[in-house]
Design an enzyme around this catalytic site. Sequence first.
Site, short mmCIF file in Angstrom:
data_model
loop_
_atom_site.label_atom_id
_atom_site.label_comp_id
_atom_site.label_asym_id
_atom_site.label_seq_id
_atom_site.Cartn_x
_atom_site.Cartn_y
_atom_site.Cartn_z
N LYS A 22 0.84 -1.21 0.00
CA LYS A 22 0.00 0.00 0.00
C LYS A 22 0.87 1.25 0.00
CE LYS A 22 -1.76 1.72 3.98
NZ LYS A 22 -1.57 3.16 4.15
N ASN A 23 1.88 1.26 0.87
CA ASN A 23 2.67 2.48 1.03
C ASN A 23 3.59 2.78 -0.15
OD1 ASN A 23 1.41 2.86 3.43
ND2 ASN A 23 3.21 2.53 4.72
N CYS A 126 -4.88 8.31 9.93
CA CYS A 126 -4.98 7.61 11.22
C CYS A 126 -4.80 8.58 12.37
CB CYS A 126 -3.90 6.54 11.32
SG CYS A 126 -4.25 5.07 10.36
N ARG A 131 0.41 14.69 13.37
CA ARG A 131 1.26 14.34 12.22
C ARG A 131 1.34 15.56 11.33
NH1 ARG A 131 -0.62 8.51 10.09
NH2 ARG A 131 1.31 8.56 8.90
N ARG A 408 -8.62 -0.42 4.85
CA ARG A 408 -7.73 0.57 4.25
C ARG A 408 -6.38 -0.07 3.92
NH1 ARG A 408 -6.38 5.09 7.86
NH2 ARG A 408 -5.05 5.44 6.08
C1 UD1 Z 1 4.59 6.84 6.33
C2 UD1 Z 1 3.72 5.62 6.19
C3 UD1 Z 1 3.26 5.13 7.55
C4 UD1 Z 1 4.45 4.91 8.47
C5 UD1 Z 1 5.34 6.14 8.50
C6 UD1 Z 1 6.64 5.91 9.27
C7 UD1 Z 1 2.63 5.84 4.03
C8 UD1 Z 1 1.38 6.06 3.28
N1 UD1 Z 1 2.55 5.94 5.36
O1 UD1 Z 1 3.79 7.87 6.91
O2 UD1 Z 1 2.54 3.91 7.38
O3 UD1 Z 1 4.00 4.63 9.78
O4 UD1 Z 1 5.70 6.53 7.16
O5 UD1 Z 1 7.32 4.83 8.76
O6 UD1 Z 1 3.67 5.58 3.47
N2 UD1 Z 1 6.85 14.57 10.70
C9 UD1 Z 1 6.97 15.88 11.05
N3 UD1 Z 1 6.75 16.82 10.08
C10 UD1 Z 1 6.43 16.50 8.81
C11 UD1 Z 1 6.31 15.14 8.46
C12 UD1 Z 1 6.53 14.20 9.44
O7 UD1 Z 1 7.26 16.22 12.19
O8 UD1 Z 1 6.24 17.41 7.99
C13 UD1 Z 1 7.08 13.53 11.73
C14 UD1 Z 1 5.84 12.68 12.01
O9 UD1 Z 1 4.98 13.31 12.90
C15 UD1 Z 1 6.48 11.44 12.57
C16 UD1 Z 1 7.79 11.32 11.76
O10 UD1 Z 1 8.03 12.61 11.25
O11 UD1 Z 1 6.79 11.62 13.93
C17 UD1 Z 1 7.77 10.33 10.63
O12 UD1 Z 1 6.64 10.57 9.81
P1 UD1 Z 1 6.63 10.23 8.25
O13 UD1 Z 1 7.78 9.33 7.96
O14 UD1 Z 1 6.51 11.49 7.50
O15 UD1 Z 1 5.29 9.40 8.12
P2 UD1 Z 1 4.30 9.38 6.88
O16 UD1 Z 1 5.05 9.62 5.62
O17 UD1 Z 1 3.12 10.22 7.17
#
Ligand code: UD1
Length: 431
Positions: A22-23, A126, A131, A408
């Site tokens: 999915k990701n 979620c 986030r 999902r």
């Molecule tokens: C993706 C995955 C999710 C997984 C996560 C971490 C998809 C669709 N989802 O989510 O399943 O759990 O990676 O492996 O691929 N953060 C910030 N600022 C930002 C962006 C992120 O502070 O602008 C923080 C987040 O709050 C979190 C960390 O960075 O603490 C990692 O998040 P991120 O790797 O961005 O997760 P997603 O890409 O949303």
Amino acid sequence: MDRIRIVGGRPLEGVIPIGGAKNAALPLMIASLLTRETVTLHNVPRLSDVRSLMRILGNHGVDAAISGKRLGQAEDAGDTITLSARDIVDTTAPYELVSKMRASFWVVAPLLARMGEARVSLPGGCAIGTRPVDLLIMALEKLGAEIEIEGGYVVAKTKNGLRGGEIVFPKVTVGGTHTALMAATLADGTTVIDNAAQEPEVTDLADCLIKMGARITGAGTSRIVVEGVSRLGGAHHTVLPDRIETGTYAMAAAMTGGDVLLQGARADLLQSAFDVLARVGVEISENRDGVRIRRNGGGIAPVDVTTEPFPGFPTDLQAQFMALMTRADGTSHIRETIFENRFMHVQELARLGARIRLDGDTAVVEGARALKGAPVMATDLRASVSLVIGGLAAEGETMVNRVYHLDRGFEALEKKLVRCGAEIERISGER
Ligand code: UD1
């Protein structure tokens, strides 16, 4: 709302086909916005997140078609989706659509790179703590975008197109890396992405972008270099297998004392989780059909785990591992470092009789207790499936409510488990 009823206590035995990730599928679909030509994706999982994203892309003017099953094709083969973003008719991604799935926010990058503007609602997804998208915005600004937040929307513009730049992420972010990568492919000049996410799904996106004509080196390492090109073309790409689905069924087999072949799985995509499972006492072997997981008779050793960015132990397997540790012969510590508040499954696992204490970012799990079936509530995608795993090992009946979260991210969950001997059924909600 649908519910899932499980009667636990049977070991899982048989073959479980692993679908496309999915990701990976979601950012790959979004990347189709970067070109006027057709992007064809194979092995796309049948999930509600994929369907939601098709609606969002359709709103921008993408023609999306799912090809039907071909004669002789395996029942579990993933979908082939063709996406043609010949003309982008709308650069706005509205709240009603984006609020359902966080990843859809990533459309901001290709829309901005190709059209010079994008207006995208701040995301939902979620409920696992705050986030933010500040790092995604920072990355786009480094490439010359002007960004404002207006009425819950991120409004991004460029005057003369994006230009290459240096992006240093202060924290590893998968979505930030996808965003930077997609935007940089069409920027003028060279972009360096430092402290990039090394997740296999980032590499899969980069591989597809390279097939489309992008010039990218270093994907899969912490430093990615992109030389911008003026246009990208179409491509055919096969989505890599889902490592989280793989890890989830591996934990389920371990928990129930089973023996399953995870067909199509690749061990190299989740080495850290398999290393942990080996220490738990699970036998893991890989052959050309996939990965075989066995725990016959032996106990479950308690193992401490800390979630980390790839190649560390994935946060998306934390809840499932916690379910497994409730049956360990001793106490384990599970530390969550990626997302705050990703412990909603703790109180639901407690309803099955698990003894788990939270101490800041660490869950202390006292194992070796027999779980007993109970009604539980699914809260987020990965937490929900930990309750299913708990239910498979618990005595008696477990009813998992609010299972739309599962749809999902897990394709044909009940079907795959029933074929391995589990007693599990979906009960339709609206009667
Ligand atoms: C993706 C995955 C999710 C997984 C996560 C971490 C998809 C669709 N989802 O989510 O399943 O759990 O990676 O492996 O691929 N953060 C910030 N600022 C930002 C962006 C992120 O502070 O602008 C923080 C987040 O709050 C979190 C960390 O960075 O603490 C990692 O998040 P991120 O790797 O961005 O997760 P997603 O890409 O949303």
